[in-house]
Design a protein around this motif. Structure first.
Motif, mmCIF file in Angstrom:
data_model
loop_
_atom_site.group_PDB
_atom_site.id
_atom_site.type_symbol
_atom_site.label_atom_id
_atom_site.label_comp_id
_atom_site.label_asym_id
_atom_site.label_seq_id
_atom_site.Cartn_x
_atom_site.Cartn_y
_atom_site.Cartn_z
ATOM 1 N N THR A 178 35.756 44.716 79.904
ATOM 2 C CA THR A 178 36.025 44.240 78.539
ATOM 3 C C THR A 178 35.595 42.793 78.384
ATOM 4 O O THR A 178 35.001 42.408 77.371
ATOM 5 C CB THR A 178 37.522 44.376 78.214
ATOM 6 N N LEU A 179 35.879 41.970 79.385
ATOM 7 C CA LEU A 179 35.463 40.563 79.348
ATOM 8 C C LEU A 179 33.940 40.460 79.268
ATOM 9 O O LEU A 179 33.400 39.642 78.502
ATOM 10 C CB LEU A 179 35.966 39.826 80.589
ATOM 11 N N ARG A 180 33.248 41.262 80.046
ATOM 12 C CA ARG A 180 31.779 41.246 80.039
ATOM 13 C C ARG A 180 31.244 41.610 78.662
ATOM 14 O O ARG A 180 30.326 40.954 78.137
ATOM 15 C CB ARG A 180 31.255 42.224 81.095
ATOM 16 N N ARG A 181 31.817 42.621 78.043
ATOM 17 C CA ARG A 181 31.380 43.035 76.707
ATOM 18 C C ARG A 181 31.646 41.942 75.675
ATOM 19 O O ARG A 181 30.811 41.644 74.829
ATOM 20 C CB ARG A 181 32.093 44.325 76.305
ATOM 21 N N HIS A 182 32.827 41.313 75.760
ATOM 22 C CA HIS A 182 33.161 40.249 74.813
ATOM 23 C C HIS A 182 32.221 39.053 74.974
ATOM 24 O O HIS A 182 31.817 38.439 73.980
ATOM 25 C CB HIS A 182 34.603 39.788 75.025
ATOM 26 N N LEU A 183 31.880 38.706 76.203
ATOM 27 C CA LEU A 183 30.978 37.577 76.431
ATOM 28 C C LEU A 183 29.621 37.818 75.777
ATOM 29 O O LEU A 183 28.993 36.884 75.250
ATOM 30 C CB LEU A 183 30.806 37.340 77.935
ATOM 31 N N ILE A 184 29.177 39.049 75.780
ATOM 32 C CA ILE A 184 27.911 39.400 75.133
ATOM 33 C C ILE A 184 28.076 39.426 73.615
ATOM 34 O O ILE A 184 27.264 38.846 72.877
ATOM 35 C CB ILE A 184 27.417 40.773 75.645
ATOM 36 N N ASP A 185 29.143 40.071 73.136
ATOM 37 C CA ASP A 185 29.367 40.197 71.693
ATOM 38 C C ASP A 185 29.542 38.840 71.016
ATOM 39 O O ASP A 185 29.136 38.664 69.859
ATOM 40 C CB ASP A 185 30.601 41.060 71.420
ATOM 41 N N TYR A 186 30.141 37.885 71.731
ATOM 42 C CA TYR A 186 30.386 36.563 71.145
ATOM 43 C C TYR A 186 29.247 35.583 71.416
ATOM 44 O O TYR A 186 29.350 34.406 71.093
ATOM 45 C CB TYR A 186 31.704 35.992 71.656
ATOM 46 N N GLY A 187 28.168 36.054 72.006
ATOM 47 C CA GLY A 187 26.981 35.228 72.175
ATOM 48 C C GLY A 187 26.991 34.295 73.371
ATOM 49 O O GLY A 187 26.116 33.445 73.495
#
Length: 254
Positions: free
Chosen positions: A230-239
């Motif tokens: 989830t952290l990895r996905r958020h780091l990508i989604d938030y740029g």
């Protein structure tokens, strides 16, 4: 200091030249990629050898191209310029005639183009005054009350990023009570809190390095061995992180 902070701290001259000087490190730093050039070192450039400052300028032009082109490629949220204004600025900078600019933009007249040029000049005057006002305001604001810089790759700048230095420090203490290296007490639901944590976690990655997914996961597991995906996905989604479409490589995007 990450790239977003360097852009925020850079002077007008440094923004135009594409690099700044870090007195503590005695190095010139590229604003676009973060590469450093140590003062006192001579660097090879084609058939010449250049001292650090001149090599920094050479690096920017040879690796990244025109700084004007780079700024004009940024979204409106970064520059405040419309697509038409960016197109006009590029035309004016190239020395294109008003008649040719009319053809390029597909409408109006030479008089319309002159009016656009005048409007841009007025916008520049207003920007100078606004910058002076903001600098005078910031000089009166306590350090902890100043806002945390927003990374230029943020997909949408809104109230989630309205975070002061004091708020940022307090949130890190709340969610990382055992130290800044982790683990997290849990993933926050509030978007503002989430942005603060993601910003801190992203600071653990190095600019210019391409990471495999396995390496990304190992770093994120220090913060949460259950929520690292989830952290990895958020780091990508938030740029904060960039990723190849096939997921084979990741990199720091700020």
């Amino acid at each position: 200091m990450n790239l977003s902070e360097r852009f925020d701290e850079a002077s007008l001259l440094e923004l135009k030249q594409g690099f700044l000087y870090d007195a503590d490190a005695e190095s010139y730093i590229c604003l676009l990629c973060g590469e450093r050039f140590e003062e006192g070192v001579v660097y090879p450039a084609d058939s010449r050898f250049l001292e650090a400052r001149k090599y920094a300028a050479y690096h920017v032009s040879s690796v990244h191209g025109s700084m004007l082109d780079y700024y004009l490629s940024l979204d409106k949220k970064a520059t405040g310029l419309t697509d038409l204004q960016k197109q006009l600025i590029a035309a004016f900078a190239s020395g294109m005639s008003d008649a040719a600019t009319v053809q390029l933009t597909g409408g109006g007249s030479a008089s319309t183009i002159r009016n656009h040029r005048f409007a841009l000049k007025e916008k520049a005057k207003q920007a100078k005054l606004f910058l002076a006002i903001m600098e005078m305001m910031d000089s009166k604001v306590p350090g902890g009350a100043k806002f945390v810089p927003i990374h230029h790759t943020a997909p949408q700048v809104d109230e989630r990023y309205a975070l002061t230095q004091d708020e940022y420090a307090a949130l890190l203490s709340k969610y990382l009570p055992h130290g800044l290296e982790g683990p997290l007490t849990g993933l926050p639901r509030k978007q503002k809190h989430k942005v603060a944590l993601l910003r801190h976690i992203a600071a653990g990655f190095e600019k210019g390095i391409r990471y495999e997914e396995r390496e990304i996961n190992e770093i994120l597991m220090r913060f949460s061995d259950e929520e690292y995906v989830t952290l990895r996905r958020h780091l990508i989604d938030y740029g904060f992180l960039g990723r190849e479409d096939d997921g084979r490589a990741y990199w720091l995007n700020i």
